[in-house]
Design a protein around this motif. Sequence first.
Motif, PDB file in Angstrom:
ATOM      1  N   PRO B 372       0.850  -1.197   0.000  1.00  0.00           N
ATOM      2  CA  PRO B 372       0.000   0.000   0.000  1.00  0.00           C
ATOM      3  C   PRO B 372       0.887   1.249   0.000  1.00  0.00           C
ATOM      4  CG  PRO B 372      -0.610  -1.511   1.762  1.00  0.00           C
ATOM      5  CD  PRO B 372       0.664  -2.021   1.187  1.00  0.00           C
ATOM      6  N   GLN B 373       0.639   2.153  -0.946  1.00  0.00           N
ATOM      7  CA  GLN B 373       1.530   3.297  -1.101  1.00  0.00           C
ATOM      8  C   GLN B 373       1.233   4.410  -0.093  1.00  0.00           C
ATOM      9  OE1 GLN B 373       4.129   3.119  -3.527  1.00  0.00           O
ATOM     10  NE2 GLN B 373       3.387   1.022  -3.357  1.00  0.00           N
ATOM     11  N   ASP B 374      -0.048   4.573   0.207  1.00  0.00           N
ATOM     12  CA  ASP B 374      -0.492   5.681   1.045  1.00  0.00           C
ATOM     13  C   ASP B 374      -0.443   5.242   2.519  1.00  0.00           C
ATOM     14  OD1 ASP B 374      -2.048   7.595   2.380  1.00  0.00           O
ATOM     15  OD2 ASP B 374      -3.243   7.981   0.579  1.00  0.00           O
ATOM     16  N   ASP B 375       0.200   6.042   3.372  1.00  0.00           N
ATOM     17  CA  ASP B 375       0.324   5.686   4.789  1.00  0.00           C
ATOM     18  C   ASP B 375      -1.010   5.508   5.500  1.00  0.00           C
ATOM     19  OD1 ASP B 375       2.987   5.333   5.099  1.00  0.00           O
ATOM     20  OD2 ASP B 375       3.407   7.315   5.950  1.00  0.00           O
ATOM     21  N   ALA B 376      -2.043   6.206   5.014  1.00  0.00           N
ATOM     22  CA  ALA B 376      -3.329   6.154   5.708  1.00  0.00           C
ATOM     23  C   ALA B 376      -4.115   4.881   5.389  1.00  0.00           C
ATOM     24  CB  ALA B 376      -4.166   7.381   5.338  1.00  0.00           C
ATOM     25  N   VAL B 377      -3.689   4.154   4.366  1.00  0.00           N
ATOM     26  CA  VAL B 377      -4.435   2.952   3.962  1.00  0.00           C
ATOM     27  C   VAL B 377      -4.350   1.893   5.051  1.00  0.00           C
ATOM     28  CG1 VAL B 377      -4.461   1.019   2.328  1.00  0.00           C
ATOM     29  CG2 VAL B 377      -4.125   3.349   1.508  1.00  0.00           C
ATOM     30  N   LEU B 378      -5.509   1.292   5.381  1.00  0.00           N
ATOM     31  CA  LEU B 378      -5.514   0.221   6.359  1.00  0.00           C
ATOM     32  C   LEU B 378      -4.937  -1.038   5.733  1.00  0.00           C
ATOM     33  CD1 LEU B 378      -8.949   0.533   8.210  1.00  0.00           C
ATOM     34  CD2 LEU B 378      -6.743   1.556   8.766  1.00  0.00           C
ATOM     35  N   VAL B 379      -4.026  -1.666   6.455  1.00  0.00           N
ATOM     36  CA  VAL B 379      -3.522  -2.978   6.045  1.00  0.00           C
ATOM     37  C   VAL B 379      -4.381  -4.048   6.712  1.00  0.00           C
ATOM     38  CG1 VAL B 379      -1.584  -4.572   6.275  1.00  0.00           C
ATOM     39  CG2 VAL B 379      -1.176  -2.200   5.590  1.00  0.00           C
ATOM     40  N   CYS B 380      -4.560  -3.915   8.023  1.00  0.00           N
ATOM     41  CA  CYS B 380      -5.371  -4.861   8.793  1.00  0.00           C
ATOM     42  C   CYS B 380      -6.762  -4.270   8.944  1.00  0.00           C
ATOM     43  CB  CYS B 380      -4.731  -5.098  10.159  1.00  0.00           C
ATOM     44  SG  CYS B 380      -5.713  -6.094  11.286  1.00  0.00           S
ATOM     45  N   ARG B 381      -7.716  -4.870   8.258  1.00  0.00           N
ATOM     46  CA  ARG B 381      -9.085  -4.341   8.300  1.00  0.00           C
ATOM     47  C   ARG B 381      -9.722  -4.601   9.660  1.00  0.00           C
ATOM     48  NH1 ARG B 381     -11.311  -4.473   2.406  1.00  0.00           N
ATOM     49  NH2 ARG B 381     -13.340  -4.365   3.395  1.00  0.00           N
ATOM     50  N   CYS B 382      -9.430  -5.760  10.250  1.00  0.00           N
ATOM     51  CA  CYS B 382     -10.069  -6.128  11.522  1.00  0.00           C
ATOM     52  C   CYS B 382      -9.719  -5.145  12.634  1.00  0.00           C
ATOM     53  CB  CYS B 382      -9.630  -7.521  11.966  1.00  0.00           C
ATOM     54  SG  CYS B 382     -10.077  -8.857  10.859  1.00  0.00           S
ATOM     55  N   GLU B 383      -8.422  -4.856  12.774  1.00  0.00           N
ATOM     56  CA  GLU B 383      -7.974  -4.047  13.896  1.00  0.00           C
ATOM     57  C   GLU B 383      -7.599  -2.626  13.465  1.00  0.00           C
ATOM     58  OE1 GLU B 383      -8.000  -5.073  17.160  1.00  0.00           O
ATOM     59  OE2 GLU B 383      -9.018  -6.865  16.418  1.00  0.00           O
ATOM     60  N   ALA B 384      -7.912  -2.291  12.219  1.00  0.00           N
ATOM     61  CA  ALA B 384      -7.669  -0.945  11.703  1.00  0.00           C
ATOM     62  C   ALA B 384      -6.226  -0.482  11.901  1.00  0.00           C
ATOM     63  CB  ALA B 384      -8.659   0.062  12.316  1.00  0.00           C
ATOM     64  N   SER B 408       1.176  -4.021  17.406  1.00  0.00           N
ATOM     65  CA  SER B 408       0.214  -3.194  16.666  1.00  0.00           C
ATOM     66  C   SER B 408      -1.193  -3.787  16.634  1.00  0.00           C
ATOM     67  CB  SER B 408       0.688  -3.040  15.223  1.00  0.00           C
ATOM     68  OG  SER B 408       0.618  -4.296  14.559  1.00  0.00           O
ATOM     69  N   ARG B 409      -1.338  -5.051  16.973  1.00  0.00           N
ATOM     70  CA  ARG B 409      -2.565  -5.833  16.829  1.00  0.00           C
ATOM     71  C   ARG B 409      -2.863  -6.193  15.369  1.00  0.00           C
ATOM     72  NH1 ARG B 409      -5.485  -6.888  21.113  1.00  0.00           N
ATOM     73  NH2 ARG B 409      -7.309  -7.427  19.890  1.00  0.00           N
ATOM     74  N   CYS B 410      -1.973  -5.867  14.441  1.00  0.00           N
ATOM     75  CA  CYS B 410      -2.166  -6.261  13.046  1.00  0.00           C
ATOM     76  C   CYS B 410      -2.210  -7.788  12.980  1.00  0.00           C
ATOM     77  CB  CYS B 410      -1.001  -5.736  12.204  1.00  0.00           C
ATOM     78  SG  CYS B 410      -1.109  -6.161  10.457  1.00  0.00           S
ATOM     79  N   GLY B 411      -3.306  -8.343  12.466  1.00  0.00           N
ATOM     80  CA  GLY B 411      -3.424  -9.800  12.358  1.00  0.00           C
ATOM     81  C   GLY B 411      -4.031 -10.458  13.583  1.00  0.00           C
ATOM     82  N   MET B 412      -4.451  -9.646  14.563  1.00  0.00           N
ATOM     83  CA  MET B 412      -5.035 -10.227  15.776  1.00  0.00           C
ATOM     84  C   MET B 412      -6.546 -10.352  15.701  1.00  0.00           C
ATOM     85  SD  MET B 412      -3.263  -9.103  19.270  1.00  0.00           S
ATOM     86  CE  MET B 412      -1.555  -9.448  19.624  1.00  0.00           C
ATOM     87  N   GLY B 413      -7.138  -9.880  14.619  1.00  0.00           N
ATOM     88  CA  GLY B 413      -8.590  -9.930  14.509  1.00  0.00           C
ATOM     89  C   GLY B 413      -9.078 -11.312  14.147  1.00  0.00           C
ATOM     90  N   ALA B 414     -10.380 -11.397  13.854  1.00  0.00           N
ATOM     91  CA  ALA B 414     -10.982 -12.694  13.589  1.00  0.00           C
ATOM     92  C   ALA B 414     -10.402 -13.347  12.339  1.00  0.00           C
ATOM     93  CB  ALA B 414     -12.496 -12.551  13.461  1.00  0.00           C
ATOM     94  N   CYS B 415      -9.895 -12.562  11.376  1.00  0.00           N
ATOM     95  CA  CYS B 415      -9.371 -13.164  10.146  1.00  0.00           C
ATOM     96  C   CYS B 415      -8.001 -13.765  10.376  1.00  0.00           C
ATOM     97  CB  CYS B 415      -9.364 -12.177   8.982  1.00  0.00           C
ATOM     98  SG  CYS B 415      -7.763 -11.493   8.524  1.00  0.00           S
ATOM     99  N   GLN B 416      -7.395 -13.480  11.513  1.00  0.00           N
ATOM    100  CA  GLN B 416      -6.094 -14.041  11.886  1.00  0.00           C
ATOM    101  C   GLN B 416      -5.021 -13.819  10.833  1.00  0.00           C
ATOM    102  OE1 GLN B 416      -5.218 -17.239  14.151  1.00  0.00           O
ATOM    103  NE2 GLN B 416      -7.253 -17.756  14.836  1.00  0.00           N
ATOM    104  N   GLY B 417      -5.119 -12.694  10.117  1.00  0.00           N
ATOM    105  CA  GLY B 417      -4.054 -12.370   9.176  1.00  0.00           C
ATOM    106  C   GLY B 417      -4.208 -12.974   7.793  1.00  0.00           C
ATOM    107  N   ARG B 418      -5.349 -13.623   7.530  1.00  0.00           N
ATOM    108  CA  ARG B 418      -5.538 -14.188   6.191  1.00  0.00           C
ATOM    109  C   ARG B 418      -5.485 -13.092   5.128  1.00  0.00           C
ATOM    110  NH1 ARG B 418      -8.901 -17.228   9.597  1.00  0.00           N
ATOM    111  NH2 ARG B 418      -9.236 -19.425   9.094  1.00  0.00           N
TER     112      ARG B 418
END
Lengths: 98, 476, 385
Positions: B372-384, B408-418
């Motif tokens: 993702p080029q833009d810093d504001a873009v969410l990578v992890c949708r679950c944990e924003a 960061s909690r990235c990947g800690m949501g229900a999708c588990q990083g899928r």
Amino acid sequence: MPLELDLPPFRCLESRPEVSISFEGRDLRVPEGISVAAALLLHGLPPGRRSAIGGAQRCAYCLIGQCFECTMTIDGVPYRQACMTTVEAGMTVERQVG
Amino acid sequence: MSTDRFDLAIIGGGPAGLAAASMAFACGLNSVLIDENPGLGGRVFHGIETERDVSILGTDRIAATTLARDAREAATVLSGHSVVDIVRDHEHFQIKTLHGNELRSASARRLLIATGARERSMAFPGWTLPGVMTAGGVQTLLKGARLVPAGPVVLAGSGPLLLLVAVQLLRHDVPVAAILDTTPIANIRRAMPRLAGALWSGSVLRRGVGLLASLLWQRVPIYRGVNTIAAQGDGSIRAVTFKAGKRTHRLDCALLATHVGILPDIQLAGLVDCQLRWDASIPGWTPVTDRNGKTSQDGVFIAGDAAGIGGAEAAPHRGRIAATAAAVELGAIAPDEGDRLVTLDRKKLRRLNRERAFLDTLFFPSPDVRVPQDDAVLVCRCEAVSAGCLRALAAADVAEINHVKSISRCGMGACQGRVCGPLAEETLKDATGRSAEAVGTFRVRPPLKPVPIGAYAAFASDDPPAEARFLYTADW
Amino acid sequence: MPRGFDAIVIGAGVHGASVALSLSRKGLQVALIERDRLGSHASGVNAGSIHHIPRIHFELPLAEVALRSWEQMNEWLDDDCGFRRVGYLRVVTREHELPDVRRSMARVQRYSNIPEQLLDRRELDSVQPGLSEDAIGGIWAPSCGYAVPAHTMNALRRNLQAAGTCLFEGARVDTIEKAAGHWTCVSNGERWSAPILVNCAGAWGAAVAGLVGERMLISPVALMMTVTGRADRLLDTVLGLHGQRLSMKQPENGTLLIGGGYQGAVVSKDWTTRLDPQRLAYNLALAKETLPSLGSVAVVRSWAGIEGMTPDHAPYIGPSLTHDGLWHCAGFSTHGFYLGPVTGQLLADAIVSDTVPDLLRPFALDRITTLGPQSPKADIASPAA
């Protein structure tokens, strides 16, 4: 938070027998055998959670059980994937914060 | 709680799993086929069993209905069962599945993972808006529920599926506003040497040419070399903006379907600790297997796209080969008989691999699609968690992905990083210059899907486990 | 040539990081050597409960100071580490346990000033609504709470950087030599040297002590934890059960953390962990029994972390019995996280002044020889079945 999704409703290519489900207290007639996510998209309603961070309404994204954006409270149980759950007569569907 | 016992558990009812089930039966194995969808067919042949009129579908879907019918006769089929955990218990694998709100259990001596592929996500400003979906998702709605979106639809990304979905939508009178092709122009030059071999080996390329001709005939605008895509809208998508060449464009749309290729679904492989390797040709993490699909874990086989992207045409062959290898291991058939059974499958696979090499090169995703080029873009949708947040951690030398997850909690949501896993890996690699191995991949934790506490409770014994060693804990 | 330091700390868990930070702030050049990653084991993956354990009476004075230290974490680390003083409620469900409950409270009162109250059922409901009908009362400790382990370890990392501590991650010390009053630690050809060596290797503490021939009894266990998806506010306190294994809390993000000391397995080959599905199911069933509204809450992830257990479930803290210039701080037996920061600070004072403060004296290593039956295998990898 309005119930309607700001997305034009999908349409179904086939006519199938219908069942009734309840979405946030409102009765919906939906084709049998389809997923809860599909049923809501057909009615222009949001199959998705509201983000716990920021509150934005999300919507089914992958439709193959991977993204968990369509998690909803189905028959009282939260975190069920609307895209992987088939509608059943009398089912209750509510939005959840997740 | 009773547990059904099997020789072989096949997980995933797509083409690889279906073919594996029939082959396992032919080898005399008692197998169970577990799939989370309501019917068989997997993702590529989703809804195949409820198809009303197969004649309009084309030969591959007709062949798939036969595969599904045969599999039902060959194995115990558990549809609507999501595998949530697998543990090894001496000589058996205990497989826990979630069916509705209930936990069930099955056990098998060998495991064959055939869970196929997942779509790589393209993250851009506005990609979390309702009305942005994967092209595969749009196709799943069409195949299963027979639903089509209202138009106009814009499709963005790269690869044959994009063209296929566009043609399918047009066939059902859904207006397609444009196709935004992000395939790097340089890929075409790189892929050309592999073209001749590919033309005679598989059907994807030939079909692709047909699809392209159909789109051109119907005058669907195709923008090449597209980048800087953004979904515009408030409550949902209203328009998409992008750059093609030097010009910025804006197209009104009701739906944006994206597709930038597929990756092996490695959740189950990760859960049972199969060794993974970084496959630079996809690029992505792929289980390490031998030519029979045997993994680094004893008794665990992987077939089809879950073992590395080979496509739907190759999947049944890979399923048969792995099922046969499992049968040989279990002593159901002799090794030379096993070899004989799959001679033709191996031959067919060699041919298909030539086409795969061409497709991988042509549709290799560009860095600006993977990161993702833009810093504001969410990578992890679950944990924003945003791309900028990951880059800030990388700048502080926090770049191992499980470390990033814990902070960061990235990947800690229900999708588990899928969904966010590949995006986060690429972002961290790009920010630090580290290798894929140094960044790593998310550890997979059970349950693979959320399970209500009540379901566990129904599964528990009434007596407390014997824990003689201590009584009270503080931290845990 | 080894790199020379004033002190080497082995193990970058909460203890090693706290000792190293305190020593660095006292002006020492410190090397902090970690086999994996700072906070990647028990310190970073436990549930972060901040409460005392009444059973171990000689730990209570230290516990009291530790509880206070979490309130002041901002002053030490410029970060609150996610500490929330939500109180600890230990629910009593069995009438016959009331005598033990009173004994437990008397012990806490005798050895510390940690406030505890005995609640009856009506008072219980006002502290924590929705408890099972079996709950007859509870012990309420309002000065307790929870912190966030990953957050805490990250705060320690930032402060170590600022203090100039040299952190070496992914370095597994395989040899320790002593010559001319200096310790030299070797890992994969890399060498560090210092007159002071501190063993903060947690579950690996006995193995590190073994490298210098000192005997210590610490066995690894894998403790399981579960986190749920976000739920409505169901839990206002850190909740436990008297006489049974259960611990749960609901941090501000709405997820619930459920544990209580249920063991998975430690794989002896590489000390990775495996979950035990039966025990996990029992853990979750007990959680639901205690707070029935948990039934529909969804579990999203379970894991297990490695914890080092001593025979009497109290840590070893203090100077080596066999070598000068060597200190141990390991084997915290499931209560290391909340004790970690304050223990690290006290130990750093002890090392610099070469005087063990009263608070740490009960944890001296000579306890080993006075203990009852010990497993001969306790100091090597022997996961509890």
